[in-house]
Design an enzyme around this catalytic site. Structure first.
Site, short mmCIF file in Angstrom:
data_model
loop_
_atom_site.label_atom_id
_atom_site.label_comp_id
_atom_site.label_asym_id
_atom_site.label_seq_id
_atom_site.Cartn_x
_atom_site.Cartn_y
_atom_site.Cartn_z
N ASP A 60 0.76 -1.14 0.14
CA ASP A 60 -0.01 -0.03 -0.04
C ASP A 60 0.82 1.26 0.04
O ASP A 60 0.50 2.13 -0.66
CB ASP A 60 -0.85 0.07 1.52
CG ASP A 60 -1.87 -1.05 1.25
OD1 ASP A 60 -2.16 -1.59 0.13
OD2 ASP A 60 -2.56 -1.21 2.38
P1 NAP Z 1 0.83 -4.11 3.12
O1 NAP Z 1 0.17 -2.96 2.29
O2 NAP Z 1 -0.25 -4.66 4.22
O3 NAP Z 1 1.54 -5.01 2.15
C1 NAP Z 1 2.11 -6.03 2.71
C2 NAP Z 1 2.60 -6.89 1.62
O4 NAP Z 1 3.51 -8.09 2.04
C3 NAP Z 1 1.49 -7.92 1.09
O5 NAP Z 1 0.96 -7.42 -0.07
C4 NAP Z 1 2.06 -9.22 1.06
O6 NAP Z 1 1.68 -9.57 -0.22
C5 NAP Z 1 3.36 -9.08 1.41
N1 NAP Z 1 3.61 -10.37 2.14
C6 NAP Z 1 3.23 -10.77 3.32
N2 NAP Z 1 3.79 -11.84 3.99
C7 NAP Z 1 4.94 -11.78 3.30
C8 NAP Z 1 6.14 -12.44 3.60
N3 NAP Z 1 6.17 -13.62 4.40
N4 NAP Z 1 6.91 -12.44 2.48
C9 NAP Z 1 7.08 -11.43 1.47
N5 NAP Z 1 5.97 -10.58 1.42
C10 NAP Z 1 5.06 -10.96 2.18
O7 NAP Z 1 1.88 -3.26 4.01
P2 NAP Z 1 2.57 -2.06 3.97
O8 NAP Z 1 3.14 -1.53 2.36
O9 NAP Z 1 3.74 -1.98 4.83
O10 NAP Z 1 1.53 -0.94 4.16
C11 NAP Z 1 0.96 -0.96 5.61
C12 NAP Z 1 -0.53 -0.85 5.61
O11 NAP Z 1 -1.17 -1.46 6.71
C13 NAP Z 1 -1.28 0.25 5.04
O12 NAP Z 1 -2.26 -0.07 4.63
C14 NAP Z 1 -1.45 0.91 6.61
O13 NAP Z 1 -2.58 1.80 6.61
C15 NAP Z 1 -1.84 -0.36 7.36
N6 NAP Z 1 -1.74 -0.22 8.80
C16 NAP Z 1 -0.75 0.42 9.22
C17 NAP Z 1 -0.54 0.50 10.51
C18 NAP Z 1 0.58 1.33 11.10
O14 NAP Z 1 0.58 1.93 12.20
N7 NAP Z 1 2.00 1.21 10.46
C19 NAP Z 1 -1.34 -0.19 11.45
C20 NAP Z 1 -2.33 -0.87 10.83
C21 NAP Z 1 -2.57 -1.03 9.41
P3 NAP Z 1 1.64 -11.26 -0.81
O15 NAP Z 1 0.49 -11.76 0.14
O16 NAP Z 1 1.46 -11.35 -2.11
O17 NAP Z 1 2.88 -11.86 -0.05
#
Ligand code: NAP
Length: 466
Positions: free
Chosen positions: A396
């Site tokens: 994201d």
């Molecule tokens: P993300 O958008 O959730 O993407 C994480 C990606 O990691 C997924 O697309 C997944 O794709 C991949 N993944 C998962 N396990 C994996 C593994 N073992 N090896 C390789 N890839 C793996 O994460 P982000 O880019 O860090 O963004 C954070 C998101 O979480 C935002 O939408 C944010 O708003 C939200 N969020 C953030 C917080 C905060 O405070 N930081 C708290 C709650 C929510 P695959 O399934 O294809 O592997």
């Protein structure tokens, strides 16, 4: 211990808490900050126990048992919890703060003489106000946190639950609470007290259920703030300076953190406080269309070759790195690249991972030098000059839809401009979407190479190839 001495010790504890917050604001001083916080808390607890000793041996046993059971459970849970489950743990802990506020207020209502808040058979009006307000905020925090916990822990769907007229219902409930509070202060009625508790419990749940997954981080920090205000409310009821200071610190720092996160996600702070924000947009997410466009796929060998020949590599870690615990291998990879003369930097998005600072903590754990780690606004301008953007388990936070697609649930969220690098290497297990449930256009760009697999395994094989 005289009142003056205990007040002084509470102020010292308060100063230590402020120093703790200050320390926690930077990775290099965060351990020291934690230490200040622990000393401050130990001092506050000891001052309370010595200043107001439990009456009799049985009371001491209850207090010490409570400390041992609560402290023991906290220590075991904190040791066992994986970093990825930290947000739900924090939400669960907040629920306990809310519940404690309700319990203390009820205790004060039923045994007012123990708290010195009754005179000639009548409560002090001010105490009734503090009690009523504290219990309302505490009860809202309790159910709100329980629902946030259930959503974050996957025990309940993360999708927003939208009641018709929810804003009107919430506004009416809030207005009813104000009226009940006024009546409670006037009548001292125990029935009204419990009615305030019940309405607040309902309101807490209603505020959180319409909030979608992508907006959860703000909710957790907002509940953090609420739990602080609840604690400050109890502090006034108990006349306990340490609790007032601590509660106010937690309340205001939680509010500031919520504000910073809203800013990072381009959300309005007021709408979060009122509840029910982001739900509409998040509901539109995860439409579930199966993507069939081709992507360019590469191997660890290709990635090693490209990076070895690069001048500048920017690593963008995300939630997947945390799940795979790939940070140590990642640092080893960066070390090798640096030996080859490659300039390596890390770009951290403010909401990468599942809690604020998630990535910073993991990189620090792997001994990544702090001066290689950059915040979004400090590094975003460097992607056009980078040869490689190495995106590891992030999604994201790199999605350009946030800049262009008004219908996207992440529209307006500042993102890392990885697509501007000469080559984007994307490590993830498959074509799955990120937390917000939206497709990422970068996968399909000509300059992107997908490296499918578990983040740690992929980095380990890049290491071998390097
Ligand atoms: P993300 O958008 O959730 O993407 C994480 C990606 O990691 C997924 O697309 C997944 O794709 C991949 N993944 C998962 N396990 C994996 C593994 N073992 N090896 C390789 N890839 C793996 O994460 P982000 O880019 O860090 O963004 C954070 C998101 O979480 C935002 O939408 C944010 O708003 C939200 N969020 C953030 C917080 C905060 O405070 N930081 C708290 C709650 C929510 P695959 O399934 O294809 O592997």
């Amino acid at each position: 211990m005289s009142e003056n001495v205990s007040s002084l010790l509470y102020i010292v504890a308060g100063v230590l808490f402020i120093m703790a917050l200050r320390g926690l604001s930077h990775p290099t001083t965060s351990r020291q900050g934690n230490l200040y916080g622990m000393i401050g808390m130990a001092l506050a607890v000891l001052t309370t126990l010595i200043g107001h000793p439990p009456a009799g041996a049985a009371a001491w046993v209850i207090v010490l048992l409570g400390l041992a059971i609560g402290g023991g459970a906290g220590a075991v849970i904190a040791k066992r919890v994986p970093m990825t489950a930290m947000p739900q743990l924090v939400a669960a802990f907040h629920s306990l703060v809310g519940l404690a506020a309700v319990a203390v207020a009820a205790g004060a209502l039923y045994a007012p003489q123990a708290f010195g808040i009754i005179e000639n058979g009548h409560f002090h009006k001010q105490s009734l106000f503090e009690m009523g307000l504290g219990v309302a905020i505490g009860a809202i925090t309790f159910t709100g946190s329980v629902i946030a916990f259930a959503k974050l822990d996957g025990r309940m769907s993360g999708k927003p639950i939208m009641l018709p007229q929810r804003h009107l219902i919430n506004a009416l409930l809030a207005a009813a609470l104000v009226v009940l509070l006024a009546l409670f202060i006037g009548t001292e009625s125990k029935f009204l007290f419990w009615l305030i508790v019940i309405l607040s419990l309902v309101l807490g749940g209603l505020i959180i259920i319409p909030i979608g997954g992508a907006d959860m981080p703000v909710v957790v920090s907002m509940l953090n703030s609420y739990s602080g205000w609840a604690a400050a409310g109890i502090g006034f009821t108990l006349g306990n300076l340490a609790l007032i200071i601590t509660g106010a610190l937690v309340g205001s720092s939680g509010a500031i953190l919520s504000y910073i996160m809203c800013h990072a996600m381009n959300r309005s702070f007021i709408s979060v406080i009122l509840g029910g924000f982001g739900g509409d947009a998040a509901a539109a997410a995860g439409g579930g269309q199966v993507e069939t466009r081709p992507v360019k796929q590469g191997s660890a060998d290709d990635a090693a070759y490209i990076m070895k020949n690069a001048e500048r590599v920017i690593i963008v870690p995300g939630y997947g790195m945390a799940v795979a615990q790939a940070q140590h291998s990642l640092r080893e990879m960066a070390d090798l690249l640096k030996k080859e003369g490659v300039d390596v930097k890390y770009a951290i998005h403010p909401v990468a991972g599942r809690m604020p600072g998630h990535m910073n903590v993991l990189l620090a754990e792997a001994n990544v030098p702090y001066d290689e780690v950059f915040e979004l606004e400090d590094i975003n301008g460097e992607f056009p000059q980078a040869d490689v953007a190495f995106v590891i388990g992030a999604n994201d936070v790199t999605n350009p839809a946030a800049k262009t697609d008004k219908a996207s649930p992440i529209y307006g969220m500042p993102i890392l401009d990885v697509e501007k690098a000469k080559t984007v290497l994307f490590i993830k297990r498959g074509m799955g979407s990120g937390y917000a449930g939206v497709e990422n256009e970068v996968f399909f760009r000509d300059n992107t190479m997908m490296l499918f697999g578990d983040a740690k395994k992929v980095v380990d094989s890049i290491l071998k190839n390097l």
